[in-house]
Design a protein around this motif. Structure first.
Motif, mmCIF file in Angstrom:
data_model
loop_
_atom_site.group_PDB
_atom_site.id
_atom_site.type_symbol
_atom_site.label_atom_id
_atom_site.label_comp_id
_atom_site.label_asym_id
_atom_site.label_seq_id
_atom_site.Cartn_x
_atom_site.Cartn_y
_atom_site.Cartn_z
ATOM 1 N N ALA A 224 0.833 -1.205 0.000
ATOM 2 C CA ALA A 224 0.000 0.000 0.000
ATOM 3 C C ALA A 224 0.866 1.253 0.000
ATOM 4 N N ASP A 225 1.917 1.268 0.830
ATOM 5 C CA ASP A 225 2.811 2.435 0.887
ATOM 6 C C ASP A 225 3.497 2.660 -0.453
ATOM 7 N N ALA A 226 3.957 1.547 -1.092
ATOM 8 C CA ALA A 226 4.654 1.662 -2.374
ATOM 9 C C ALA A 226 3.720 2.192 -3.453
ATOM 10 N N LEU A 227 2.491 1.702 -3.491
ATOM 11 C CA LEU A 227 1.544 2.138 -4.510
ATOM 12 C C LEU A 227 1.138 3.593 -4.322
ATOM 13 N N LYS A 228 0.919 3.991 -3.079
ATOM 14 C CA LYS A 228 0.431 5.353 -2.812
ATOM 15 C C LYS A 228 1.481 6.418 -3.116
ATOM 16 N N ARG A 229 2.747 6.010 -3.238
ATOM 17 C CA ARG A 229 3.786 6.970 -3.618
ATOM 18 C C ARG A 229 3.768 7.264 -5.116
ATOM 19 N N MET A 230 3.024 6.444 -5.870
ATOM 20 C CA MET A 230 2.932 6.627 -7.316
ATOM 21 C C MET A 230 1.719 7.490 -7.636
ATOM 22 N N PRO A 231 1.861 8.478 -8.546
ATOM 23 C CA PRO A 231 0.751 9.389 -8.860
ATOM 24 C C PRO A 231 -0.542 8.683 -9.229
ATOM 25 N N MET A 232 -0.453 7.564 -9.952
ATOM 26 C CA MET A 232 -1.658 6.879 -10.386
ATOM 27 C C MET A 232 -2.511 6.391 -9.226
ATOM 28 N N PHE A 233 -1.862 6.024 -8.117
ATOM 29 C CA PHE A 233 -2.583 5.441 -6.979
ATOM 30 C C PHE A 233 -2.718 6.403 -5.799
ATOM 31 N N SER A 234 -2.262 7.640 -5.977
ATOM 32 C CA SER A 234 -2.188 8.569 -4.844
ATOM 33 C C SER A 234 -3.545 8.979 -4.293
ATOM 34 N N SER A 235 -4.612 8.810 -5.076
ATOM 35 C CA SER A 235 -5.935 9.251 -4.621
ATOM 36 C C SER A 235 -6.618 8.229 -3.704
ATOM 37 N N PHE A 236 -6.048 7.040 -3.583
ATOM 38 C CA PHE A 236 -6.682 6.002 -2.766
ATOM 39 C C PHE A 236 -6.296 6.137 -1.296
ATOM 40 N N SER A 237 -7.276 5.976 -0.420
ATOM 41 C CA SER A 237 -7.012 5.955 1.015
ATOM 42 C C SER A 237 -6.606 4.545 1.428
ATOM 43 N N ASP A 238 -6.096 4.404 2.646
ATOM 44 C CA ASP A 238 -5.757 3.077 3.157
ATOM 45 C C ASP A 238 -6.978 2.171 3.155
ATOM 46 N N GLU A 239 -8.124 2.742 3.484
ATOM 47 C CA GLU A 239 -9.356 1.960 3.516
ATOM 48 C C GLU A 239 -9.758 1.496 2.118
ATOM 49 N N ASP A 240 -9.484 2.345 1.106
ATOM 50 C CA ASP A 240 -9.777 1.962 -0.280
ATOM 51 C C ASP A 240 -8.898 0.799 -0.723
ATOM 52 N N LEU A 241 -7.599 0.900 -0.398
ATOM 53 C CA LEU A 241 -6.630 -0.077 -0.907
ATOM 54 C C LEU A 241 -6.688 -1.426 -0.199
ATOM 55 N N ALA A 242 -7.025 -1.417 1.080
ATOM 56 C CA ALA A 242 -6.963 -2.652 1.876
ATOM 57 C C ALA A 242 -7.666 -3.837 1.221
ATOM 58 N N PRO A 243 -8.939 -3.729 0.815
ATOM 59 C CA PRO A 243 -9.593 -4.892 0.194
ATOM 60 C C PRO A 243 -9.060 -5.202 -1.205
ATOM 61 N N MET A 244 -8.562 -4.173 -1.911
ATOM 62 C CA MET A 244 -8.045 -4.389 -3.261
ATOM 63 C C MET A 244 -6.728 -5.150 -3.248
ATOM 64 N N ILE A 245 -5.873 -4.857 -2.272
ATOM 65 C CA ILE A 245 -4.555 -5.480 -2.202
ATOM 66 C C ILE A 245 -4.660 -6.986 -2.005
ATOM 67 N N ARG A 246 -5.723 -7.423 -1.363
ATOM 68 C CA ARG A 246 -5.883 -8.868 -1.129
ATOM 69 C C ARG A 246 -5.987 -9.648 -2.430
ATOM 70 N N GLY A 247 -6.392 -8.977 -3.494
ATOM 71 C CA GLY A 247 -6.481 -9.658 -4.785
ATOM 72 C C GLY A 247 -5.222 -9.546 -5.619
ATOM 73 N N MET A 248 -4.212 -8.827 -5.113
ATOM 74 C CA MET A 248 -2.970 -8.641 -5.852
ATOM 75 C C MET A 248 -1.969 -9.748 -5.534
ATOM 76 N N LYS A 249 -1.045 -9.969 -6.456
ATOM 77 C CA LYS A 249 -0.047 -11.030 -6.292
ATOM 78 C C LYS A 249 1.356 -10.438 -6.402
ATOM 79 N N ILE A 250 2.214 -10.800 -5.443
ATOM 80 C CA ILE A 250 3.607 -10.346 -5.460
ATOM 81 C C ILE A 250 4.463 -11.389 -6.167
#
Length: 232
Positions: A7-33
């Motif tokens: 979440a911290d890494a994504l929010k530093r990028m302009p494309m993802f900067s508008s998302f709050s922690d609450e927005d990203l939390a459920p979305m990150i669960r579907g992401m794969k590292i």
């Protein structure tokens, strides 16, 4: 890598900067590292694109192998760069080239469904996504068009002109091998060596293991190369 670090890494990028922690939390669960070693393939040519990849660490390279065996490095992506966004919604969503890790790297893959959800949450995200797609398309089109129109000698002379301006010296110190130079220029290594020999016979250059010396500046490029005081 923890979900908090993602979440911290994504929010530093302009494309993802508008998302709050609450927005990203459920979305990150579907992401794969994905953790990748040097030279490991990320996507093979012909693979179906099912996610958008965000580079978190390292360096990712897009490569094309020509019919003559030459390797062309089309583009390189550093941390913060995004891959696959111009393919994932395409009707022909197959990778046209191979994607590899240039060094040890990590990236996060964002599925198509998650991208759609992000678009529903943030209009800012959609604007950045469309801008990235447009810019990338223009960049690749210009690069491939320019490369395909140039002879090997023209590519070498362009490289020498750029390095002359950068190093401000007729002796161009090489920080890459002949193989790496061939890959950078998108030519076969044997063809590169053959053309360098021809240019030496024409008294345009001389070269050794780690340098190329420009013998005739006026023949390498236009008048701009003759002014070493131009700043770039």
């Amino acid at each position: 890598m923890s979900t908090e670090r993602i979440a911290d890494a994504l929010k530093r990028m302009p494309m993802f900067s508008s998302f709050s922690d609450e927005d990203l939390a459920p979305m990150i669960r579907g992401m794969k590292i994905r953790e990748l070693g040097k030279g490991q393939v990320v996507h093979l040519q012909g693979d179906v694109c099912t996610s958008m990849d965000v580079v978190l660490e390292g360096k990712i390279t897009v490569e094309s192998i020509g019919a003559d065996g030459s390797l062309l490095r089309v583009a390189s992506f550093s941390p913060g760069s995004i891959l696959g966004m111009n393919l994932i919604f395409s009707s022909k969503n197959e990778y046209p080239m191979t994607v590899v890790a240039d060094i040890r790297s990590s990236l996060v893959s964002i599925p198509r469904e998650t991208i759609l959800e992000m678009g529903r949450v943030s209009f800012h995200f959609i604007e950045w996504l469309l801008m990235e797609i447009s810019d990338r398309t223009l960049l690749l089109t210009d690069k491939l068009g320019a490369i395909s129109m140039k002879t090997i000698r023209q590519k070498i002379m362009e490289f020498l002109e750029i390095e002359y301006k950068r190093q401000r010296s007729e002796v161009i110190r090489l920080d890459l091998t002949k193989k790496e130079l061939a890959e950078r220029l998108g030519v076969n290594r044997t063809s590169l060596s053959r053309e360098l020999d021809k240019m030496r016979r024409d008294k345009l250059i001389d070269f050794g293991r780690s340098s190329i010396t420009i013998m005739r500046l006026e023949a390498i490029s236009g008048s701009s190369i003759m002014n070493p005081h131009i700043r770039y």
